[in-house]
Each structure stands twice: as structure tokens, then as C-alpha cells.
Scaffold this motif. Structure first.
Motif, PDB file in Angstrom:
ATOM      1  N   GLY A 114       0.805  -1.223   0.000  1.00  0.00           N
ATOM      2  CA  GLY A 114       0.000   0.000   0.000  1.00  0.00           C
ATOM      3  C   GLY A 114       0.837   1.271   0.000  1.00  0.00           C
ATOM      4  O   GLY A 114       0.290   2.370  -0.064  1.00  0.00           O
ATOM      5  N   GLY A 115       2.156   1.141   0.114  1.00  0.00           N
ATOM      6  CA  GLY A 115       3.032   2.323   0.075  1.00  0.00           C
ATOM      7  C   GLY A 115       2.954   3.176   1.333  1.00  0.00           C
ATOM      8  O   GLY A 115       3.248   4.369   1.294  1.00  0.00           O
ATOM      9  N   THR A 116       2.589   2.581   2.479  1.00  0.00           N
ATOM     10  CA  THR A 116       2.480   3.373   3.712  1.00  0.00           C
ATOM     11  C   THR A 116       3.720   3.236   4.599  1.00  0.00           C
ATOM     12  O   THR A 116       3.701   3.656   5.764  1.00  0.00           O
ATOM     13  CB  THR A 116       1.240   2.972   4.545  1.00  0.00           C
ATOM     14  OG1 THR A 116       1.408   1.620   4.992  1.00  0.00           O
ATOM     15  CG2 THR A 116      -0.035   3.089   3.740  1.00  0.00           C
ATOM     16  N   GLY A 169       0.636  -2.726  16.043  1.00  0.00           N
ATOM     17  CA  GLY A 169      -0.447  -1.756  16.184  1.00  0.00           C
ATOM     18  C   GLY A 169      -0.742  -1.568  17.651  1.00  0.00           C
ATOM     19  O   GLY A 169      -0.066  -2.144  18.518  1.00  0.00           O
ATOM     20  N   GLY A 180      10.681  -7.774   1.958  1.00  0.00           N
ATOM     21  CA  GLY A 180      10.833  -7.998   0.524  1.00  0.00           C
ATOM     22  C   GLY A 180      12.234  -8.359   0.093  1.00  0.00           C
ATOM     23  O   GLY A 180      12.555  -8.260  -1.088  1.00  0.00           O
ATOM     24  N   THR A 232      -0.151  11.492  13.298  1.00  0.00           N
ATOM     25  CA  THR A 232       0.785  11.490  12.165  1.00  0.00           C
ATOM     26  C   THR A 232       0.392  12.533  11.126  1.00  0.00           C
ATOM     27  O   THR A 232       1.237  13.282  10.624  1.00  0.00           O
ATOM     28  CB  THR A 232       0.852  10.085  11.528  1.00  0.00           C
ATOM     29  OG1 THR A 232       1.263   9.178  12.544  1.00  0.00           O
ATOM     30  CG2 THR A 232       1.862  10.021  10.398  1.00  0.00           C
ATOM     31  N   LEU A 240      17.988  -2.707   0.777  1.00  0.00           N
ATOM     32  CA  LEU A 240      17.817  -3.232   2.133  1.00  0.00           C
ATOM     33  C   LEU A 240      18.682  -4.477   2.255  1.00  0.00           C
ATOM     34  O   LEU A 240      18.246  -5.576   1.997  1.00  0.00           O
ATOM     35  CB  LEU A 240      16.346  -3.570   2.393  1.00  0.00           C
ATOM     36  CG  LEU A 240      15.336  -2.511   1.942  1.00  0.00           C
ATOM     37  CD1 LEU A 240      13.927  -2.938   2.308  1.00  0.00           C
ATOM     38  CD2 LEU A 240      15.637  -1.166   2.567  1.00  0.00           C
TER      39      LEU A 240
HETATM   40  C1  LIG Z   1      -0.508   7.069   9.477  1.00  0.00           C
HETATM   41  C2  LIG Z   1       0.309   5.811   9.568  1.00  0.00           C
HETATM   42  C3  LIG Z   1       0.155   4.998  10.681  1.00  0.00           C
HETATM   43  C4  LIG Z   1       0.892   3.813  10.790  1.00  0.00           C
HETATM   44  N1  LIG Z   1       0.711   3.015  11.876  1.00  0.00           N
HETATM   45  C5  LIG Z   1       1.364   1.836  11.948  1.00  0.00           C
HETATM   46  C6  LIG Z   1       1.136   0.946  13.051  1.00  0.00           C
HETATM   47  O1  LIG Z   1       0.340   1.226  13.950  1.00  0.00           O
HETATM   48  N2  LIG Z   1       1.822  -0.221  13.066  1.00  0.00           N
HETATM   49  C7  LIG Z   1       2.703  -0.563  12.070  1.00  0.00           C
HETATM   50  O2  LIG Z   1       3.284  -1.641  12.123  1.00  0.00           O
HETATM   51  N3  LIG Z   1       2.941   0.267  11.036  1.00  0.00           N
HETATM   52  C8  LIG Z   1       2.295   1.437  10.939  1.00  0.00           C
HETATM   53  N4  LIG Z   1       2.524   2.268   9.874  1.00  0.00           N
HETATM   54  C9  LIG Z   1       3.534   1.898   8.862  1.00  0.00           C
HETATM   55  C10 LIG Z   1       2.979   1.051   7.692  1.00  0.00           C
HETATM   56  O3  LIG Z   1       1.586   1.224   7.562  1.00  0.00           O
HETATM   57  C11 LIG Z   1       3.317  -0.417   7.912  1.00  0.00           C
HETATM   58  O4  LIG Z   1       4.721  -0.595   7.848  1.00  0.00           O
HETATM   59  C12 LIG Z   1       2.630  -1.354   6.914  1.00  0.00           C
HETATM   60  O5  LIG Z   1       2.778  -2.682   7.362  1.00  0.00           O
HETATM   61  C13 LIG Z   1       3.159  -1.230   5.487  1.00  0.00           C
HETATM   62  O6  LIG Z   1       2.249  -1.892   4.624  1.00  0.00           O
HETATM   63  P1  LIG Z   1       2.092  -1.460   3.099  1.00  0.00           P
HETATM   64  O7  LIG Z   1       1.128  -2.386   2.461  1.00  0.00           O
HETATM   65  O8  LIG Z   1       1.778  -0.031   2.985  1.00  0.00           O
HETATM   66  O9  LIG Z   1       3.553  -1.780   2.569  1.00  0.00           O
HETATM   67  P2  LIG Z   1       4.611  -0.861   1.745  1.00  0.00           P
HETATM   68  O10 LIG Z   1       4.785   0.442   2.431  1.00  0.00           O
HETATM   69  O11 LIG Z   1       4.179  -0.828   0.330  1.00  0.00           O
HETATM   70  O12 LIG Z   1       5.891  -1.747   1.890  1.00  0.00           O
HETATM   71  C14 LIG Z   1       6.507  -1.934   3.137  1.00  0.00           C
HETATM   72  C15 LIG Z   1       7.713  -2.877   2.972  1.00  0.00           C
HETATM   73  O13 LIG Z   1       7.266  -4.184   2.642  1.00  0.00           O
HETATM   74  C16 LIG Z   1       7.764  -4.593   1.365  1.00  0.00           C
HETATM   75  N5  LIG Z   1       6.660  -5.285   0.706  1.00  0.00           N
HETATM   76  C17 LIG Z   1       5.435  -4.777   0.442  1.00  0.00           C
HETATM   77  N6  LIG Z   1       4.661  -5.714  -0.116  1.00  0.00           N
HETATM   78  C18 LIG Z   1       5.407  -6.832  -0.212  1.00  0.00           C
HETATM   79  C19 LIG Z   1       5.157  -8.144  -0.709  1.00  0.00           C
HETATM   80  N7  LIG Z   1       3.978  -8.494  -1.223  1.00  0.00           N
HETATM   81  N8  LIG Z   1       6.155  -9.048  -0.648  1.00  0.00           N
HETATM   82  C20 LIG Z   1       7.362  -8.715  -0.131  1.00  0.00           C
HETATM   83  N9  LIG Z   1       7.655  -7.494   0.347  1.00  0.00           N
HETATM   84  C21 LIG Z   1       6.684  -6.566   0.314  1.00  0.00           C
HETATM   85  C22 LIG Z   1       8.186  -3.312   0.685  1.00  0.00           C
HETATM   86  O14 LIG Z   1       9.217  -3.534  -0.255  1.00  0.00           O
HETATM   87  C23 LIG Z   1       8.655  -2.478   1.855  1.00  0.00           C
HETATM   88  O15 LIG Z   1       9.963  -2.840   2.216  1.00  0.00           O
HETATM   89  C24 LIG Z   1       1.800   3.452   9.752  1.00  0.00           C
HETATM   90  C25 LIG Z   1       1.935   4.273   8.617  1.00  0.00           C
HETATM   91  C26 LIG Z   1       1.210   5.444   8.529  1.00  0.00           C
HETATM   92  C27 LIG Z   1       1.371   6.282   7.298  1.00  0.00           C
END
Ligand SMILES: Cc1cc2nc3c(=O)[nH]c(=O)nc-3n(C[C@H](O)[C@H](O)[C@H](O)COP(=O)(O)OP(=O)(O)OC[C@H]3O[C@@H](n4cnc5c(N)ncnc54)[C@H](O)[C@@H]3O)c2cc1C
Length: 471
Positions: free
Chosen positions: A87-89, A166, A212, A337, A466
Motif C-alpha cells: 500500500g506504500g504506507t 499496532g 521484501g 501522524t 535493504l
Molecule cells: C498514518 C500511519 C500509521 C501507521 N501506523 C502503523 C502501526 O500502527 N503499526 C505498524 O506496524 N505500522 C504502521 N505504519 C507503517 C505502515 O503502515 C506499515 O509498515 C505497513 O505494514 C506497510 O504496509 P504497506 O502495504 O503499505 O507496505 P509498503 O509500504 O508498500 O511496503 C513496506 C515494505 O514491505 C515490502 N513489501 C510490500 N509488499 C510486499 C510483498 N507483497 N512481498 C514482499 N515485500 C513486500 C516493501 O518492499 C517495503 O519494504 C503506519 C503508517 C502510517 C502512514
């Protein structure tokens, strides 16, 4: 702009002309599933981490595990680096791509989403949004315990890749504790399935939190839990951050196990109030929000008992909250945030995790770092399980502030390590913590990480910046 990165000369190994490249990937995923237009590349060149950007060559959107595996193998055969993206978060710049690399976006691998209420489990494609899983589970009065703050946008593959946590981590643990099995694609284009309970259980654990670097997760089997029907909260106004930390320790030492103990300091409160008046008291040093869940009157009784226990703790003024006031406090916590830009336009966050007994020291030292470097640092997080999110606030256009913010980041990481904590409680190491790895891990451990990585991906195709594995 890469405000915090020390460039290390990563390169795309072989150049292929842009249109040829697009055509090769389009053969696998379909022409509409490959993007090279400037606005898409700009959007997929960043994640949620301020100050980090890459310029990918293509963003590719496979809709099946097979297409994702083939796209990965093609990139590898062309010597191109791949960045896996959910999701890019990411707040650790984990999904920020290398210049010239291929971003494999997993968000369209969103089938199936199948809840098995009898087995208390769900199977879903890696691209299913975390909140969608919760919504599907809720139809059966079940829930997915890990509750990362960005779950409306993050996807389950990204959560597993980062070993997300979380607020509910205190009572239920992080996502590692809820994964039953995984499907993943290798750089050779093979698809494997691994699950708990067999000899391959170790592989499940290696992939969780590997960000990843070992393979592309394409599907996940997760455990679900019966949803607790009742929840009750209390709020504690604390004279300062250390008092909040001491109260947290006192409650847990006395045997209380709330579902969540969340914390926000005065800087975070100021930001939230500046964004919208939520009735928070600007004169407090910190707030604790504490929630008990369960059946019948038990959570309510626990709130009463916790209030009594807190009476003997110095610097605390606690009360029960319900209805709109309760919702307002929890909304304020979730709004931190997105509100920090009210204090300074830039932010860079850590997510250190400490032994709980060291939390009072940690928050005092971070306040000291903020004073010495003359920058606001907002402190908040899942204090119940030891996770703190110190966010250094700065102006990205001011070179001096950028340098001080980078220094603050380094000193916060050192503080965590000195106090027996870790660099990341839940966001992962990503690029943000790369410069602190040598301080956090001994050389032998880093060498083992590297050998694991080399075994899974000898060409370092996946998530090349990484250069370590798991945590
Ligand atoms: C407002 C806000 C609040 C947040 N709160 C929390 C929280 O409470 N707890 C928490 O843990 N995090 C939190 N986060 C951080 C983030 O949401 C987490 O790290 C989340 O797990 C990332 O998921 P994503 O799908 O967005 O992954 P991405 O940001 O797209 O990727 C995260 C990492 O995983 C890798 N990746 C993604 N998809 C795959 C795949 N299918 N296979 C292999 N590697 C992959 C990527 O290369 C990257 O290294 C927060 C972020 C924001 C913006």
C-alpha cells in the motif's frame, strides 16, 4: 530529495530501452498494468516517509501470483532491481524504489478474500487491504488482531513483510503471531507455499519481517479471533512523558492487561489540537489512553480497578471516558501522524521499542535530545508494548534543520540501543535505519543476514537497498 540518505552508488545493472522494457512487462501483466507516465512514476517513487524519493523506470501491477512471479523473474533476467510495494504506507522508506528499478505493485493481487469462520482463519491475496480483512471478518463476529494505524491503505502483504504491529500489540502481539501460512514468489519465478506446523515453519518466520528481501509475498493465511463485545476506556493526564511511562509500568506490574495503552506527549497534543479542536488539554505533559476489552461487565470493572491503582502513581490525573469523549480521544491519537505538519512541514520518525522498565529513561533522553538540537520531537506510540514513535519535526528547505534532524535520528537510535531496545518495533528497518545497523547488530549476525539473502536472491534483485534480512 533524499534528505537523510547517504548515497551508496546503487546502480541498475543493465539498461534496456524504455519502450522495449515496457513491452516485455506488458506481455506478462497486460498493457494496462504497466505504467511509465511521469505522474505514475512520481507517485510510485515515494512511500509515506518524508524526505525519500526514487525514480523508477516502470510501475508494474500484476493481478495474479503467477504474473507477479513472471515479472520478478523477467526483471532478474534483465539485471534490473525490483522494489516490492504494497500500500506504500512505509514509514521506513522500505517501499521507496531505486532509481531505474521496477516497482512491482501488489495491490491488484487482491483475490481471494475467503473467511473460514469454523477454522477461525482467512486466506487472502497479498494486495487485500488490511481494513477489508477486518470488515470481512466482522461479518462473522471475528477480527484480525493486528491493527496497524494505516490499515485503510496498507495491504496484508506489506503488513507481513514488515511484521506490522499496532495499538493492540500489547494484548495480541504483532502480525507474526497471526500468520498461519504464506505463498511467495522467488526471483526465479517459482511460487512456493509454506505454513506453520510443518518443517517449513522456519521459512514462514524468515519471510515475516524480511521487507521484501527474500521473496515477493503473494498470498497469506491468517488466524482470526472472536471479537470482544465490550470495550471501556480511561484517560490519564500526566505531568510529563516520564510520568506516563512510569504509570504504564505500574499498571502492568500490578497485573493489568489492557488491550491498548497509547501515549501522546505535549508536542503531539499541540499538533493534533492545531489541526482541529478535539478538546485536548494543552497544559498536560502527556496523555495515556487505556482500553480494556472483554465480555459483560469485566472491562468496566477493570477500568475502575485501574483508576484506583493509578491514584497512587505520581503526576497522574485519570478518569473514565465514554461515548463521544472516548471516541474523540482515540480519534486524536489516530490523527497525530497527519497533524504533525502543523508544527513543522517535515518529519522523520523512528519506531524504537524498549524494555518497558527503560521507558522513563528513554522519554527523558529524547526530550533532552530535542532541547540540545533545538528541534521539536513529537513522542507518541504503543507505550504498553514498549513501542515509541519519536518524530523529529523540521523544515526540509532549511539545510541546518535537516542536518540537526538527521543528528537527532542517530541519537535516538543510539539511545534505544544503549537502553537495551531495538531500532524498529513495527515499521521495519527500510532505508531509514540503514546507517544504524552496525550499531544494532554484531558483525557475525549481519553476515548471517547477508548469507541468507544471497541464498534466496543471489543477484540482489529484490529490494536491493535493504541489505539485511528480517528482525
Ligand atoms: C498514518 C500511519 C500509521 C501507521 N501506523 C502503523 C502501526 O500502527 N503499526 C505498524 O506496524 N505500522 C504502521 N505504519 C507503517 C505502515 O503502515 C506499515 O509498515 C505497513 O505494514 C506497510 O504496509 P504497506 O502495504 O503499505 O507496505 P509498503 O509500504 O508498500 O511496503 C513496506 C515494505 O514491505 C515490502 N513489501 C510490500 N509488499 C510486499 C510483498 N507483497 N512481498 C514482499 N515485500 C513486500 C516493501 O518492499 C517495503 O519494504 C503506519 C503508517 C502510517 C502512514
Amino acid at each position: 530529495m533524499q534528505a537523510f540518505e547517504s548515497p551508496r552508488g546503487y546502480q541498475v545493472v543493465r539498461q534496456v530501452s524504455g519502450s522495449d522494457l515496457q513491452a516485455r512487462f506488458a506481455e506478462i501483466v497486460g498493457p494496462r498494468q504497466v505504467r511509465s507516465d511521469p505522474s505514475s512514476l512520481a507517485a510510485y517513487g515515494i512511500d509515506a516517509t518524508v524526505g525519500y524519493r526514487g525514480y523508477p523506470a516502470l510501475a508494474v501491477f500484476p493481478t495474479t501470483a503467477a504474473a507477479a512471479a513472471s515479472a520478478l523473474a523477467l526483471a532478474g533476467s534483465l539485471g534490473l532491481a525490483v522494489t516490492a510495494r504494497g500500500g506504500g504506507t512505509s514509514l521506513a522508506a522500505g517501499a521507496t524504489p531505486l532509481d531505474g528499478s521496477i516497482v512491482i505493485c501488489t495491490e491488484l493481487i487482491d483475490q481471494p478474500l475467503a473467511v473460514d469462520p469454523d477454522a477461525l482463519s482467512v486466506r487472502c491475496g497479498a494486495g487485500v487491504k488490511t481494513a477489508q480483512i477486518d470488515a470481512a471478518a466482522a461479518e462473522f463476529d471475528l477480527f484480525l488482531a493486528p491493527d496497524p494505524g494505516a490499515r485503510a491503505i496498507s495491504v496484508i502483504g506489506g503488513n507481513v513483510a514488515t511484521n506490522a504491529g499496532g495499538a493492540l500489540g500489547l494484548a495480541y502481539g504483532v502480525i507474526r503471531h497471526h500468520v498461519l501460512g504464506l505463498e511467495y514468489a522467488t526471483v526465479n519465478g517459482d511460487i512456493h507455499r509454506v505454513r506453520r506446523g510443518g518443517a517449513d515453519e522456519g521459512m514462514v518466520d524468515l519471510l515475516i519481517g524480511s521487507e521484501g528481501t527474500l521473496g515477493l509475498i503473494t498470498a497469506v493465511d491468517l488466524a482470526l479471533l472472536p471479537a470482544p463485545p465490550c470495550r471501556h476506556s480511561l484517560v490519564a493526564r500526566c505531568v510529563d512523558a516520564a510520568a506516563a511511562a512510569r504509570a504504564t509500568i505500574a499498571l502492568l506490574e500490578r497485573g493489568f492487561l489492557p488491550a491498548r495503552i497509547e501515549f501522546m506527549d505535549d508536542v503531539a497534543v499541540r499538533a493534533v489540537q492545531a489541526a482541529r479542536d478535539r478538546g485536548l488539554d494543552l497544559s498536560v505533559g502527556a496523555y495515556l489512553l487505556i482500553e480494556f476489552v472483554g465480555r459483560g461487565s469485566r472491562p468496566q470493572r477493570q477500568v475502575e480497578a485501574a483508576l484506583q491503582a493509578l491514584q497512587g502513581t505520581g503526576g497522574i490525573d485519570a478518569e473514565k471516558v465514554a461515548g463521544q469523549r472516548e471516541r474523540s480521544y482515540w480519534e486524536a491519537r489516530h490523527a497525530i501522524t497527519s497533524s504533525l505538519a502543523r508544527v513543522r512541514p517535515g518529519k522523520i520518525g523512528e519506531d524504537i521499542c524498549l524494555p518497558r522498565t527503560r521507558l522513563p529513561d528513554a522519554v527523558d533522553r529524547i526530550k533532552q535530545i530535542a532541547a540540545e538540537l533545538d528541534l521539536p520531537i513529537a513522542l507518541f506510540g504503543h507505550i504498553g508494548d514498549g513501542t515509541l514513535h519519536p518524530n523529529v519535526l523540521y523544515d526540509p528547505l532549511d539545510e541546518d534543520q535537516r542536518a540537526r534532524a538527521a543528528a537527532a535520528l542517530g541519537r535516538i537510535a543510539e539511545t534505544s540501543i544503549e537502553l537495551g531496545g531495538v531500532l524498529s518495533g513495527e515499521h521495519g528497518l527500510g532505508r531509514v535505519k540503514r546507517d544504524h545497523l552496525e550499531a544494532a547488530f554484531d558483525a557475525d549476525t549481519l553476515a548471517v543476514f547477508q548469507r541468507l539473502r544471497d541464498a534466496a536472491d543471489p543477484g540482489a534483485v529484490l529490494n536491493r537497498p535493504l541489505q539485511w534480512v528480517g528482525r
